[in-house]
Design a protein around this motif. Structure first.
Motif, mmCIF file in Angstrom:
data_model
loop_
_atom_site.group_PDB
_atom_site.id
_atom_site.type_symbol
_atom_site.label_atom_id
_atom_site.label_comp_id
_atom_site.label_asym_id
_atom_site.label_seq_id
_atom_site.Cartn_x
_atom_site.Cartn_y
_atom_site.Cartn_z
ATOM 1 N N TYR A 182 0.817 -1.224 0.000
ATOM 2 C CA TYR A 182 0.000 0.000 0.000
ATOM 3 C C TYR A 182 0.850 1.273 0.000
ATOM 4 C CZ TYR A 182 -3.832 -3.139 1.072
ATOM 5 O OH TYR A 182 -4.767 -4.147 1.004
ATOM 6 N N ARG A 183 2.134 1.115 -0.195
ATOM 7 C CA ARG A 183 3.007 2.290 -0.080
ATOM 8 C C ARG A 183 2.778 3.308 -1.195
ATOM 9 N NH1 ARG A 183 8.769 0.487 2.619
ATOM 10 N NH2 ARG A 183 7.844 -0.493 4.461
ATOM 11 N N MET A 184 2.526 2.835 -2.410
ATOM 12 C CA MET A 184 2.249 3.780 -3.496
ATOM 13 C C MET A 184 0.926 4.497 -3.242
ATOM 14 S SD MET A 184 3.191 5.206 -6.351
ATOM 15 C CE MET A 184 4.299 4.198 -7.342
ATOM 16 N N ALA A 185 -0.088 3.762 -2.818
ATOM 17 C CA ALA A 185 -1.385 4.376 -2.526
ATOM 18 C C ALA A 185 -1.244 5.413 -1.421
ATOM 19 C CB ALA A 185 -2.397 3.306 -2.131
ATOM 20 N N ASP A 186 -0.489 5.083 -0.379
ATOM 21 C CA ASP A 186 -0.278 6.019 0.729
ATOM 22 C C ASP A 186 0.448 7.267 0.245
ATOM 23 O OD1 ASP A 186 -1.485 4.242 2.437
ATOM 24 O OD2 ASP A 186 0.375 3.454 3.284
ATOM 25 N N ALA A 187 1.464 7.083 -0.604
ATOM 26 C CA ALA A 187 2.246 8.226 -1.105
ATOM 27 C C ALA A 187 1.389 9.130 -1.994
ATOM 28 C CB ALA A 187 3.463 7.727 -1.872
ATOM 29 N N LEU A 188 0.564 8.516 -2.839
ATOM 30 C CA LEU A 188 -0.255 9.304 -3.762
ATOM 31 C C LEU A 188 -1.400 10.010 -3.057
ATOM 32 C CD1 LEU A 188 -0.406 6.974 -6.905
ATOM 33 C CD2 LEU A 188 0.850 9.113 -6.647
ATOM 34 N N GLU A 189 -1.810 9.491 -1.917
ATOM 35 C CA GLU A 189 -2.895 10.107 -1.147
ATOM 36 C C GLU A 189 -2.567 11.557 -0.792
ATOM 37 O OE1 GLU A 189 -4.224 8.383 2.676
ATOM 38 O OE2 GLU A 189 -5.363 7.000 1.400
ATOM 39 N N LYS A 190 -1.271 11.810 -0.602
ATOM 40 C CA LYS A 190 -0.834 13.152 -0.200
ATOM 41 C C LYS A 190 -0.396 13.984 -1.400
ATOM 42 C CE LYS A 190 0.925 10.825 3.891
ATOM 43 N NZ LYS A 190 2.142 10.218 4.446
ATOM 44 N N ALA A 232 7.361 -2.152 -14.829
ATOM 45 C CA ALA A 232 8.257 -3.156 -15.410
ATOM 46 C C ALA A 232 7.449 -4.341 -15.949
ATOM 47 C CB ALA A 232 9.244 -3.644 -14.346
ATOM 48 N N PRO A 233 8.004 -5.089 -16.905
ATOM 49 C CA PRO A 233 7.321 -6.283 -17.410
ATOM 50 C C PRO A 233 7.503 -7.454 -16.445
ATOM 51 C CG PRO A 233 9.390 -5.980 -18.569
ATOM 52 C CD PRO A 233 9.252 -4.804 -17.646
ATOM 53 N N ALA A 234 6.887 -7.342 -15.275
ATOM 54 C CA ALA A 234 7.051 -8.372 -14.242
ATOM 55 C C ALA A 234 5.884 -8.328 -13.272
ATOM 56 C CB ALA A 234 8.361 -8.142 -13.480
ATOM 57 N N MET A 235 5.537 -9.499 -12.722
ATOM 58 C CA MET A 235 4.516 -9.568 -11.681
ATOM 59 C C MET A 235 5.258 -9.498 -10.351
ATOM 60 S SD MET A 235 1.720 -9.775 -13.362
ATOM 61 C CE MET A 235 0.596 -10.172 -12.050
ATOM 62 N N ASN A 236 5.384 -8.305 -9.797
ATOM 63 C CA ASN A 236 6.150 -8.150 -8.561
ATOM 64 C C ASN A 236 5.432 -7.199 -7.607
ATOM 65 O OD1 ASN A 236 6.606 -5.589 -9.666
ATOM 66 N ND2 ASN A 236 8.644 -6.110 -10.407
ATOM 67 N N SER A 237 6.047 -6.953 -6.476
ATOM 68 C CA SER A 237 5.402 -6.145 -5.440
ATOM 69 C C SER A 237 5.204 -4.696 -5.879
ATOM 70 C CB SER A 237 6.217 -6.196 -4.146
ATOM 71 O OG SER A 237 7.541 -5.762 -4.366
ATOM 72 N N ILE A 238 6.072 -4.194 -6.745
ATOM 73 C CA ILE A 238 5.907 -2.817 -7.233
ATOM 74 C C ILE A 238 4.681 -2.720 -8.134
ATOM 75 C CG2 ILE A 238 6.925 -0.985 -8.634
ATOM 76 C CD1 ILE A 238 8.179 -1.185 -5.897
ATOM 77 N N LEU A 239 4.469 -3.705 -9.014
ATOM 78 C CA LEU A 239 3.267 -3.701 -9.848
ATOM 79 C C LEU A 239 2.016 -3.789 -8.975
ATOM 80 C CD1 LEU A 239 1.881 -3.696 -12.599
ATOM 81 C CD2 LEU A 239 2.075 -6.189 -12.612
ATOM 82 N N HIS A 240 2.044 -4.631 -7.954
ATOM 83 C CA HIS A 240 0.901 -4.728 -7.041
ATOM 84 C C HIS A 240 0.641 -3.373 -6.368
ATOM 85 C CE1 HIS A 240 1.555 -9.246 -7.092
ATOM 86 N NE2 HIS A 240 0.280 -9.107 -7.350
ATOM 87 N N ASN A 241 1.715 -2.712 -5.949
ATOM 88 C CA ASN A 241 1.589 -1.377 -5.362
ATOM 89 C C ASN A 241 0.883 -0.422 -6.321
ATOM 90 O OD1 ASN A 241 2.987 -0.050 -2.773
ATOM 91 N ND2 ASN A 241 4.006 -2.000 -3.193
ATOM 92 N N CYS A 242 1.293 -0.471 -7.586
ATOM 93 C CA CYS A 242 0.735 0.435 -8.587
ATOM 94 C C CYS A 242 -0.732 0.129 -8.855
ATOM 95 C CB CYS A 242 1.542 0.351 -9.879
ATOM 96 S SG CYS A 242 3.234 0.970 -9.726
#
Length: 252
Positions: A105-113, A125-135
């Motif tokens: 939820y770090r991207m969501a938290d950052a974008l909230e502000k 990135a072309p990958a199923m990873n934690s950053i894509l999940h964040n996005c």
């Protein structure tokens, strides 16, 4: 916070970066307050925007560093537009976020502000990873670029499952804006056959294929080599025309 649109695909070389940078340029030209975020550790969007990566704050500092600075502290103002630069250290994300309660939820938290923008585009990135999940958890819409070739369907089912799971459990507002055919040659029979197959896939994903297809165009690669967005390098080329039509679809 404005609308958050991410470009995602498990397949490399389908035009995620070209799409994200072109749309961000077009929306900025049209007077919208626009930010682009580079969440690909290869940093191609950052390179296109000629943004700094050394000695400056990047997406890593926003999402993964212990200090967790705000997005506004990390934004760079370049000739191409405003960008939150990528970082090769994003490759550590899965390890750093493993077992972390708020890790996805770090991207969501950052974008909230982050309330200064009408549109925020994210290149992934072309990958199923934690950053894509964040996005995906932070996004309103997903654009999925696909090339008109026999490998076009690769990875789409897994991406679709991930999007569905996130929509159900973590982000009910998430929608797939559409599948975007890129590097398209309408005269090729294979392209037409793939488009027919993709119609069925789009239906299963509860989305559509955009009316706009982005035609194959040498100016796209030339712009990348010159470290410019396509819209600033060749605003009248066929691909730039197509991306302008896509922008119309997104706002229409």
């Amino acid at each position: 916070m404005g609308k958050v649109i991410i470009c995602a695909s498990q397949k490399g070389g389908v035009g995620k970066t070209s799409t994200a940078t072109a749309l961000a340029s077009i929306f900025a030209q049209r007077g919208y307050r626009t930010l682009i975020i580079d969440c690909d550790q290869q940093c191609n969007t950052t390179d296109t925007y000629r943004a700094e990566t050394e000695g400056v704050a990047t997406i890593y500092d926003v999402l993964l560093d212990e200090s967790r600075i705000s997005i506004s502290e990390a934004i760079q103002h370049t000739e191409c537009g405003e960008i939150l630069a990528g970082d090769s250290l994003l490759r550590q994300a899965d390890e750093k976020l493993k077992g972390c309660v708020d890790g996805l939820y770090r991207m969501a938290d950052a974008l909230e502000k982050c309330n200064d923008y009408d549109y925020i585009f994210i290149d992934t990135a072309p990958a199923m990873n934690s950053i894509l999940h964040n996005c995906l958890i932070a996004a309103d819409e997903v654009i999925i670029p696909v090339t008109a070739d026999r490998y076009a369907l690769q990875g789409l089912s897994q991406l679709n499952e991930t999007i569905r799971a996130i929509k159900k459990r973590q982000n009910p507002k998430l929608t797939v804006a559409g599948l975007l055919l890129t590097k398209y040659n309408g005269r090729a029979n294979l392209s037409k056959a793939v488009r027919a197959s993709l119609e069925k896939v789009a239906e299963s994903m509860n989305t559509k294929i955009f009316d706009t297809s982005v035609r194959e165009c040498i100016k796209v690669k030339e712009a990348q080599a010159q470290k410019q967005t396509l819209i600033s390098y060749a605003p009248k080329c066929t691909a730039a025309e197509d991306y302008n039509r896509l922008a119309d679809e997104l706002t229409g």
